[in-house]
Design an enzyme around this catalytic site. Structure first.
Site, mmCIF file in Angstrom:
data_model
loop_
_atom_site.group_PDB
_atom_site.id
_atom_site.type_symbol
_atom_site.label_atom_id
_atom_site.label_comp_id
_atom_site.label_asym_id
_atom_site.label_seq_id
_atom_site.Cartn_x
_atom_site.Cartn_y
_atom_site.Cartn_z
ATOM 1 N N CYS A 38 -8.649 -5.437 -9.391
ATOM 2 C CA CYS A 38 -8.295 -4.387 -10.342
ATOM 3 C C CYS A 38 -7.871 -3.158 -9.528
ATOM 4 C CB CYS A 38 -9.524 -4.112 -11.214
ATOM 5 S SG CYS A 38 -9.239 -3.026 -12.577
ATOM 6 N N HIS B 202 -11.139 -2.204 -7.151
ATOM 7 C CA HIS B 202 -12.328 -3.042 -7.053
ATOM 8 C C HIS B 202 -11.987 -4.495 -7.368
ATOM 9 C CE1 HIS B 202 -14.142 0.942 -7.454
ATOM 10 N NE2 HIS B 202 -15.123 0.427 -6.741
ATOM 11 N N CYS C 271 0.283 3.287 3.540
ATOM 12 C CA CYS C 271 0.767 2.842 4.852
ATOM 13 C C CYS C 271 1.865 1.782 4.807
ATOM 14 C CB CYS C 271 -0.394 2.332 5.696
ATOM 15 S SG CYS C 271 -1.059 0.739 5.133
ATOM 16 N N ASP D 161 -14.299 -12.176 -12.537
ATOM 17 C CA ASP D 161 -13.935 -12.625 -13.884
ATOM 18 C C ASP D 161 -12.431 -12.867 -14.026
ATOM 19 O OD1 ASP D 161 -13.031 -10.011 -13.782
ATOM 20 O OD2 ASP D 161 -14.076 -9.345 -15.578
ATOM 21 N N CYS E 252 -7.377 -1.137 1.718
ATOM 22 C CA CYS E 252 -6.217 -1.634 2.450
ATOM 23 C C CYS E 252 -6.695 -2.142 3.813
ATOM 24 C CB CYS E 252 -5.180 -0.522 2.625
ATOM 25 S SG CYS E 252 -3.787 -1.020 3.671
ATOM 26 N N CYS F 182 -7.906 -4.466 -19.129
ATOM 27 C CA CYS F 182 -8.780 -3.513 -18.435
ATOM 28 C C CYS F 182 -8.124 -2.150 -18.205
ATOM 29 C CB CYS F 182 -9.281 -4.096 -17.117
ATOM 30 S SG CYS F 182 -8.026 -4.275 -15.844
ATOM 31 N N ARG G 36 -10.623 -11.003 -9.868
ATOM 32 C CA ARG G 36 -9.744 -10.004 -10.483
ATOM 33 C C ARG G 36 -9.723 -8.796 -9.568
ATOM 34 N NH1 ARG G 36 -11.047 -5.716 -14.268
ATOM 35 N NH2 ARG G 36 -13.035 -6.772 -14.593
ATOM 36 N N CYS H 278 0.856 -1.182 0.000
ATOM 37 C CA CYS H 278 0.000 0.000 0.000
ATOM 38 C C CYS H 278 0.897 1.238 0.000
ATOM 39 C CB CYS H 278 -0.895 -0.008 1.242
ATOM 40 S SG CYS H 278 -1.901 1.477 1.432
ATOM 41 N N HIS I 185 -8.685 3.337 -0.282
ATOM 42 C CA HIS I 185 -9.280 2.758 -1.492
ATOM 43 C C HIS I 185 -8.153 2.314 -2.412
ATOM 44 C CE1 HIS I 185 -11.822 2.406 -5.070
ATOM 45 N NE2 HIS I 185 -10.911 3.130 -5.710
#
Length: 171
Positions: A158, A144, A89, A148, A135, A104, A156, A86, A141
């Site tokens: 993403c 998502h 942090c 699939d 996290c 994607c 996945r 992350c 954030h």
């Protein structure tokens, strides 16, 4: 998800990354007092505090839930071996071995490094239902999760590149 990564593999990966992190932390300079590659304790830091610490672009995506533009992130078409943390942090998130190629526009992984690396929240923005990935340490954030992805999980993850910090494996 049950037993995401066998304990022996996880211990090896963490041991490997510990040496890498020591060298990387020397190169990755931050004034963020909450940043750590080893701490796993949950953080309760206000957004006003994060806003003082983080770069505006990272703050917008990680703390306000924005999304970086597809195909612009530094890890979209990136395939080096190592570990992803992350960027807010320092929490360990994904191994490069769980990263897979997609079209994607964002880096995608089929599983986190450990069960509590990430947490999930229902996202009904933009008139759709998705699973937001946060996290597990700082609640930032990350992106998502979709159903699939490839085997073995069919997931996945993403992720926004800006929310990730990559540490290469030692050769």
């Amino acid at each position: 998800m049950k037993n995401i990564i066998p304990k022996a593999i996880l211990i090896s990966c963490i041991a490997l990354s510990a040496g890498v992190c020591k060298a990387q932390n020397h190169l990755f300079k931050t004034s963020n007092p909450y940043y750590s590659h080893t701490a796993q304790n949950p953080l309760k830091v206000s957004n006003s505090e994060w806003k003082k610490i983080l770069k505006p672009e990272l703050y917008q995506v990680a703390r306000e839930g924005a999304t970086e533009t597809a195909f612009t992130g530094k890890y979209d078409e990136f395939d080096e071996k190592g570990m992803y943390y992350c960027a807010v942090c320092g929490n360990a998130l994904f191994l490069s071995t769980s990263k897979f190629a997609t079209t994607c526009g964002w880096p995608s992984f089929y599983q986190p490094i450990r069960k509590n690396s990430v947490r999930y929240r229902k996202d009904t923005s933009y008139h759709m239902e998705r699973t937001e990935v946060l996290c597990g340490r700082c609640d930032s954030h990350l992106g998502h999760m979709f159903d699939d992805g490839p085997k073995p999980t069919g997931k996945r993850f993403c992720m926004n590149s800006i929310c990730l910090e990559f540490v290469p494996s030692k050769k």
